[in-house]
Design an enzyme around this catalytic site. Structure first.
Site, PDB file in Angstrom:
ATOM      1  N   ASN A   8      80.176 -38.941  26.023  1.00  0.00           N
ATOM      2  CA  ASN A   8      80.337 -40.803  26.496  1.00  0.00           C
ATOM      3  C   ASN A   8      80.281 -41.399  24.657  1.00  0.00           C
ATOM      4  O   ASN A   8      80.037 -41.950  25.486  1.00  0.00           O
ATOM      5  CB  ASN A   8      80.070 -40.639  27.714  1.00  0.00           C
ATOM      6  CG  ASN A   8      81.481 -41.854  28.537  1.00  0.00           C
ATOM      7  OD1 ASN A   8      81.863 -42.396  27.504  1.00  0.00           O
ATOM      8  ND2 ASN A   8      80.655 -42.517  29.500  1.00  0.00           N
ATOM      9  N   ARG A  91      84.422 -37.235  26.871  1.00  0.00           N
ATOM     10  CA  ARG A  91      85.520 -38.473  27.853  1.00  0.00           C
ATOM     11  C   ARG A  91      86.331 -39.296  27.533  1.00  0.00           C
ATOM     12  O   ARG A  91      86.083 -39.362  26.144  1.00  0.00           O
ATOM     13  CB  ARG A  91      83.922 -39.507  28.869  1.00  0.00           C
ATOM     14  CG  ARG A  91      84.763 -40.302  28.897  1.00  0.00           C
ATOM     15  CD  ARG A  91      83.881 -41.812  29.776  1.00  0.00           C
ATOM     16  NE  ARG A  91      85.087 -42.420  30.365  1.00  0.00           N
ATOM     17  CZ  ARG A  91      84.556 -44.228  30.483  1.00  0.00           C
ATOM     18  NH1 ARG A  91      83.827 -44.147  29.423  1.00  0.00           N
ATOM     19  NH2 ARG A  91      85.264 -45.065  31.198  1.00  0.00           N
ATOM     20  N   HIS A 180      89.071 -45.147  35.350  1.00  0.00           N
ATOM     21  CA  HIS A 180      87.583 -44.895  35.837  1.00  0.00           C
ATOM     22  C   HIS A 180      87.700 -43.523  36.580  1.00  0.00           C
ATOM     23  O   HIS A 180      87.510 -42.939  38.428  1.00  0.00           O
ATOM     24  CB  HIS A 180      86.845 -45.487  37.119  1.00  0.00           C
ATOM     25  CG  HIS A 180      86.820 -46.599  36.100  1.00  0.00           C
ATOM     26  ND1 HIS A 180      86.901 -48.017  36.731  1.00  0.00           N
ATOM     27  CD2 HIS A 180      86.144 -47.364  35.001  1.00  0.00           C
ATOM     28  CE1 HIS A 180      86.436 -49.192  36.100  1.00  0.00           C
ATOM     29  NE2 HIS A 180      85.729 -48.803  34.518  1.00  0.00           N
ATOM     30  N   ARG A 239      85.952 -59.603  32.939  1.00  0.00           N
ATOM     31  CA  ARG A 239      87.563 -60.297  32.756  1.00  0.00           C
ATOM     32  C   ARG A 239      88.218 -60.199  33.600  1.00  0.00           C
ATOM     33  O   ARG A 239      87.186 -60.338  34.757  1.00  0.00           O
ATOM     34  CB  ARG A 239      88.066 -57.967  33.004  1.00  0.00           C
ATOM     35  CG  ARG A 239      88.115 -57.758  31.481  1.00  0.00           C
ATOM     36  CD  ARG A 239      88.271 -56.431  30.697  1.00  0.00           C
ATOM     37  NE  ARG A 239      87.086 -55.310  31.531  1.00  0.00           N
ATOM     38  CZ  ARG A 239      86.653 -53.940  30.961  1.00  0.00           C
ATOM     39  NH1 ARG A 239      87.832 -52.853  31.451  1.00  0.00           N
ATOM     40  NH2 ARG A 239      85.288 -53.000  31.403  1.00  0.00           N
ATOM     41  N   GLU A 382      79.932 -39.395  36.725  1.00  0.00           N
ATOM     42  CA  GLU A 382      80.741 -38.483  35.579  1.00  0.00           C
ATOM     43  C   GLU A 382      80.276 -38.253  35.523  1.00  0.00           C
ATOM     44  O   GLU A 382      81.879 -36.508  34.919  1.00  0.00           O
ATOM     45  CB  GLU A 382      81.133 -39.872  35.125  1.00  0.00           C
ATOM     46  CG  GLU A 382      81.986 -41.014  35.592  1.00  0.00           C
ATOM     47  CD  GLU A 382      82.137 -42.241  34.819  1.00  0.00           C
ATOM     48  OE1 GLU A 382      82.384 -42.699  34.840  1.00  0.00           O
ATOM     49  OE2 GLU A 382      80.913 -43.181  33.996  1.00  0.00           O
TER      50      GLU A 382
END
Length: 397
Positions: A8, A91, A180, A239, A382
């Site tokens: 990743n 990923r 995600h 954010r 993940e």
């Protein structure tokens, strides 16, 4: 048995796990952080040892080379040669409309990932770099791309199109893509297994520095809070989440900000950081407990936004069987979970405060016995999800 290395690549980091499949045994895992910066570090863990040390790591190529050296180290390594790696799962954040499933990487795939740089400028370039370096270091391994957007390819047109002129959708591919996806897919599948229901309606809530919420009906994503980019929806670490578009026009036309400056504000200076001056929720919770009114407000705003999405997605799916909290904040913040679930009895959501306050790394239920909707905390994985998809693809070829 297959040894699958999961990579990743972030903007200044590289996470990895070497997983033996199908046993799901993690042979080694770790993180390279602050790549290209002063104070770069590599963390490496096996069943028998854990090491962390500071090194000069100028780029992602050097980072992956360090990881390879550790994996094959005579003392702390877990493989003998690079040929012991059967496949590598990468990923990749954005697959656009080009990729709706996991795929073996070839030159055409790499070219397509590069063409998607504009949709994920902070992620896809580093994802591609990780692929290119891995090809050189592990020439005999099958390289596989697993796309974060793929799980959301099942979102129907009524939910993924924006109400702007249709040519922007047809010609420029402006739509909801979602993110995600690997995390939402993993935890929603775990929830389905737990519920043991043929048909299920689940809301998966991924809360970290980046946050998103997904409506999952019968195992498929049918709506999602992040859209064309990763800034809308829930309130995040830095954010903004959802904002009236008029605010952006006002900032440009009347306050003198450039579009680049507005983008930087919404991505890096807003959210919990913009409200409180802190981006780490642990700091905000501590200050709120000490009486800081602004931090208390930020926590309530954060939870209120999640509540609104739960209501909307329950309506979209015509019911709700379970909500799932996952990722760093979702798994660890009993404060946020409590704020989200309180005063939700109308939807059949009742949280058990005692269960909620307990810690565990396993799937657990934190709803009351009378709650019609199960409230679950499921640690995301993940890397394991990527390894599963890689194994399935490689075995099928």
């Amino acid at each position: 048995m297959k040894n699958i290395l999961v990579i990743n690549s972030g903007s200044s980091s590289l996470k990895f796990q070497l997983i033996q499949m199908p046993s799901e045994k993690v042979l080694a895992s770790g993180l390279v952080e602050r790549i290209g910066l002063d104070g770069a570090k590599i963390h490496y863990k096996t069943e028998d040892s854990t090491t962390s040390r500071e090194l000069e790591i100028p780029d992602h190529g050097a980072a992956l080379k360090k990881v390879t050296d550790l994996l094959m180290n005579k003392e702390s390594g877990v493989i003998e040669t690079s040929e012991d790696i059967d496949a590598i799962g990468h990923r990749v954040v954005h697959g656009g409309n080009t990729f709706s499933k996991t795929i073996v990487i070839d030159e055409e795939v790499k070219k397509a990932v590069k063409n998607l740089f504009s949709l994920a400028p902070l992620h896809n370039p580093h994802n591609l770099k990780g692929i290119e370096v891995a090809e050189k270091l592990f020439p005999n391994a099958t390289q596989v791309a697993v796309f974060d957007t793929a799980f959301h390819s099942t979102i129907p047109s009524k939910a993924k199109q924006y109400a702007i002129p249709t040519e922007f959708y047809k010609d420029n591919h402006i739509q909801v893509y979602g993110f995600h996806g690997t995390s939402h897919k993993y935890v929603s599948e775990q929830a389905v297994k737990y519920l043991k229901k043929e048909h299920s309606r689940i809301i998966s809530i991924h809360l970290g520095n980046g946050c998103s919420i997904t409506a999952v009906k019968d195992g498929k994503s049918v709506d999602h809070s992040l859209g064309f980019g990763p800034v809308n929806g829930l309130i995040m670490g830095t954010r903004s989440g959802d904002i009236d578009q008029s605010v952006i026009f006002y900032m440009v036309e009347h306050l003198g900000y450039s579009t680049r400056e507005v983008s930087d504000i919404l991505h890096h200076k807003s959210g919990m950081y913009g409200l409180t001056g802190y981006s780490d929720l642990r700091d905000i919770q501590q200050k709120a407990a000490e009486g800081d009114k602004q931090c208390q407000l930020a926590l309530n705003m954060n939870a209120y936004r999640i509540k609104k999405y739960i209501g909307a997605y329950a309506a979209a799916m015509n019911g709700l069987d379970a909500i799932v909290f996952t990722a760093g904040i979702g798994e660890n913040s009993d404060v946020i979970r409590e704020l989200v679930c309180e005063d939700m009895e109308y939807l059949g959501i009742e949280i058990d405060s005692e269960k909620n306050s307990q810690r565990s790394r396993d799937l657990r239920t934190i709803s009351t016995e009378n709650s019609k909707v199960k409230i679950l905390v499921i640690p995301t994985n993940e890397e394991l999800e990527i390894a599963k998809q890689v194994e399935e693809l490689v075995d099928g070829n």
